[in-house]
Enzyme design. Sequence first.
Site, PDB file in Angstrom:
ATOM      1  N   HIS A  71       0.872  -1.180   0.000  1.00  0.00           N
ATOM      2  CA  HIS A  71       0.000   0.000   0.000  1.00  0.00           C
ATOM      3  C   HIS A  71       0.904   1.223   0.000  1.00  0.00           C
ATOM      4  O   HIS A  71       2.024   1.186   0.505  1.00  0.00           O
ATOM      5  CB  HIS A  71      -0.880   0.058   1.255  1.00  0.00           C
ATOM      6  CG  HIS A  71      -1.968  -0.963   1.277  1.00  0.00           C
ATOM      7  ND1 HIS A  71      -1.982  -2.082   0.474  1.00  0.00           N
ATOM      8  CD2 HIS A  71      -3.104  -1.022   2.035  1.00  0.00           C
ATOM      9  CE1 HIS A  71      -3.071  -2.790   0.727  1.00  0.00           C
ATOM     10  NE2 HIS A  71      -3.770  -2.161   1.685  1.00  0.00           N
ATOM     11  N   HIS A  73       0.871   5.295   1.230  1.00  0.00           N
ATOM     12  CA  HIS A  73       0.197   6.368   1.976  1.00  0.00           C
ATOM     13  C   HIS A  73       0.838   7.695   1.595  1.00  0.00           C
ATOM     14  O   HIS A  73       2.070   7.796   1.487  1.00  0.00           O
ATOM     15  CB  HIS A  73       0.331   6.151   3.483  1.00  0.00           C
ATOM     16  CG  HIS A  73      -0.270   4.865   3.956  1.00  0.00           C
ATOM     17  ND1 HIS A  73      -1.620   4.619   3.919  1.00  0.00           N
ATOM     18  CD2 HIS A  73       0.311   3.744   4.470  1.00  0.00           C
ATOM     19  CE1 HIS A  73      -1.863   3.413   4.408  1.00  0.00           C
ATOM     20  NE2 HIS A  73      -0.692   2.851   4.741  1.00  0.00           N
ATOM     21  N   TYR A 111       1.679   8.919  11.509  1.00  0.00           N
ATOM     22  CA  TYR A 111       1.157   7.610  11.109  1.00  0.00           C
ATOM     23  C   TYR A 111       1.925   7.042   9.925  1.00  0.00           C
ATOM     24  O   TYR A 111       2.369   5.888   9.949  1.00  0.00           O
ATOM     25  CB  TYR A 111      -0.329   7.730  10.766  1.00  0.00           C
ATOM     26  CG  TYR A 111      -0.924   6.475  10.194  1.00  0.00           C
ATOM     27  CD1 TYR A 111      -1.211   5.378  11.005  1.00  0.00           C
ATOM     28  CD2 TYR A 111      -1.202   6.377   8.828  1.00  0.00           C
ATOM     29  CE1 TYR A 111      -1.753   4.213  10.474  1.00  0.00           C
ATOM     30  CE2 TYR A 111      -1.743   5.220   8.287  1.00  0.00           C
ATOM     31  CZ  TYR A 111      -2.018   4.144   9.117  1.00  0.00           C
ATOM     32  OH  TYR A 111      -2.549   2.988   8.589  1.00  0.00           O
ATOM     33  N   GLY A 228     -19.136  42.756  88.197  1.00  0.00           N
ATOM     34  CA  GLY A 228     -19.015  44.006  88.935  1.00  0.00           C
ATOM     35  C   GLY A 228     -19.369  45.205  88.082  1.00  0.00           C
ATOM     36  O   GLY A 228     -19.726  45.070  86.899  1.00  0.00           O
ATOM     37  N   ARG A 231     -16.513  50.478  84.262  1.00  0.00           N
ATOM     38  CA  ARG A 231     -15.500  51.512  84.439  1.00  0.00           C
ATOM     39  C   ARG A 231     -14.666  51.282  85.709  1.00  0.00           C
ATOM     40  O   ARG A 231     -14.321  52.208  86.433  1.00  0.00           O
ATOM     41  CB  ARG A 231     -16.131  52.899  84.458  1.00  0.00           C
ATOM     42  CG  ARG A 231     -16.973  53.201  83.220  1.00  0.00           C
ATOM     43  CD  ARG A 231     -17.610  54.567  83.305  1.00  0.00           C
ATOM     44  NE  ARG A 231     -16.597  55.608  83.189  1.00  0.00           N
ATOM     45  CZ  ARG A 231     -16.113  56.081  82.031  1.00  0.00           C
ATOM     46  NH1 ARG A 231     -16.552  55.583  80.880  1.00  0.00           N
ATOM     47  NH2 ARG A 231     -15.192  57.025  82.005  1.00  0.00           N
ATOM     48  N   GLY A 233     -11.910  49.032  85.435  1.00  0.00           N
ATOM     49  CA  GLY A 233     -10.605  48.558  84.966  1.00  0.00           C
ATOM     50  C   GLY A 233     -10.478  47.059  84.807  1.00  0.00           C
ATOM     51  O   GLY A 233      -9.387  46.553  84.517  1.00  0.00           O
ATOM     52  N   LYS A 234     -11.586  46.323  84.963  1.00  0.00           N
ATOM     53  CA  LYS A 234     -11.464  44.859  84.880  1.00  0.00           C
ATOM     54  C   LYS A 234     -11.111  44.394  83.459  1.00  0.00           C
ATOM     55  O   LYS A 234     -10.353  43.434  83.282  1.00  0.00           O
ATOM     56  CB  LYS A 234     -12.737  44.166  85.382  1.00  0.00           C
ATOM     57  CG  LYS A 234     -14.039  44.575  84.720  1.00  0.00           C
ATOM     58  CD  LYS A 234     -15.211  43.879  85.423  1.00  0.00           C
ATOM     59  CE  LYS A 234     -16.532  44.196  84.743  1.00  0.00           C
ATOM     60  NZ  LYS A 234     -16.886  45.641  84.871  1.00  0.00           N
ATOM     61  N   THR A 235     -11.630  45.096  82.433  1.00  0.00           N
ATOM     62  CA  THR A 235     -11.277  44.726  81.054  1.00  0.00           C
ATOM     63  C   THR A 235      -9.805  45.005  80.782  1.00  0.00           C
ATOM     64  O   THR A 235      -9.095  44.185  80.181  1.00  0.00           O
ATOM     65  CB  THR A 235     -12.154  45.489  80.047  1.00  0.00           C
ATOM     66  OG1 THR A 235     -13.527  45.135  80.246  1.00  0.00           O
ATOM     67  CG2 THR A 235     -11.750  45.160  78.618  1.00  0.00           C
TER      68      THR A 235
END
Length: 348
Positions: A71, A73, A111, A228, A231, A233-235
């Site tokens: 063949h 191609h 191919y 308590g 104001r 001061g605990k924070t």
Amino acid sequence: MRAPASSAASNRPGPSNHPTPRWNSKQFFLTYPHCNLTPSELMKELFSRLTEKIPGYIKVSQEFHKDGDPHLHVLIQLNTKLCTRNPKFFDVQGFHPNIQPVRDAEKVFGYISKTNGDSDEMGELQLRIKKPEKPTRDQRMAMIIASSTNRNEYLSMVRKEFPFDWAIRLQQFEYSAAALFTEPPPVYQSPFPNEQIVCPPELVDIIDQEWNQQPNGPRRPRSIYICGPSRTGKTTWARNIGRHNYYNSTVDFTHYDKDAIYNVIDDVPFKFLPQWKALVGAQRDYIVNPKYGKKKKIPGGIPSIILTNDDEDWIKDMKPAQVEYLHANAHVHYMYEGQKFYVLPAEE
């Protein structure tokens, strides 16, 4: 009376319903079965026939089947299109090929280059330059994540690459930015010098003996509950001890600091804190559902300082079993009249 039309006439074959193929291409793949021409002979014949179309490249390869049948191609590339309805256009010396237009010359070339016989070629093979594939949305997002170096740069790149998504999903992108680029919380700056901050001795003992002596130890440290007036001061005192997670009015675990050594829960009503046992009891590995975010596991294991005013005293809203849990897991301190967590120079 007119005779009926002959049935034979009605059965005559009419014109073919299959029109002759029309070839209109610059590239062709031909296969000549049972062809004993040499590749060079066939190439010369084809080149002569295609001269007007200015052949750019022709390659002929010979293939022998197992029975020895040859063949041929052929890959043909022309500089101008060949347009013909002649099915015998490529016939050579009585050999008729199978004809296929070519879209991918590289595949055809590969191919016919693997055949087991002789081959011949002329000209220069032209391969189509493939355009690079556009990255997917996932790939584009991955590139943004990999290349951005901070939160603002990440959001800016998302806005440029996905403007519509950025407009309707900004909150989600901000969440992912916070997860990708975790910024250490700002260090708390006390409004008072350390020498002006004071603390009841029993609270100092808890911090020294339970918080500092056995960090991440087998025993869970006790928390501290302070009720308590405002104001006093605990924070300021609570936030001045060390690195902490600070929650005011509500608890949101979106920006939980895993390196914090305690939590400060300030003015959060008891009814709005479903995770209160985990926080008060210094529990480990509990699951929370942050606002606008996915569920996440909190490593925990750290105590909390709970700060409330008299009007939001947790114990007033607790059931007896809850009060028992609070006393078992936290030192409860009610501030006495005039007590403060700071002292001014004039008061010393």
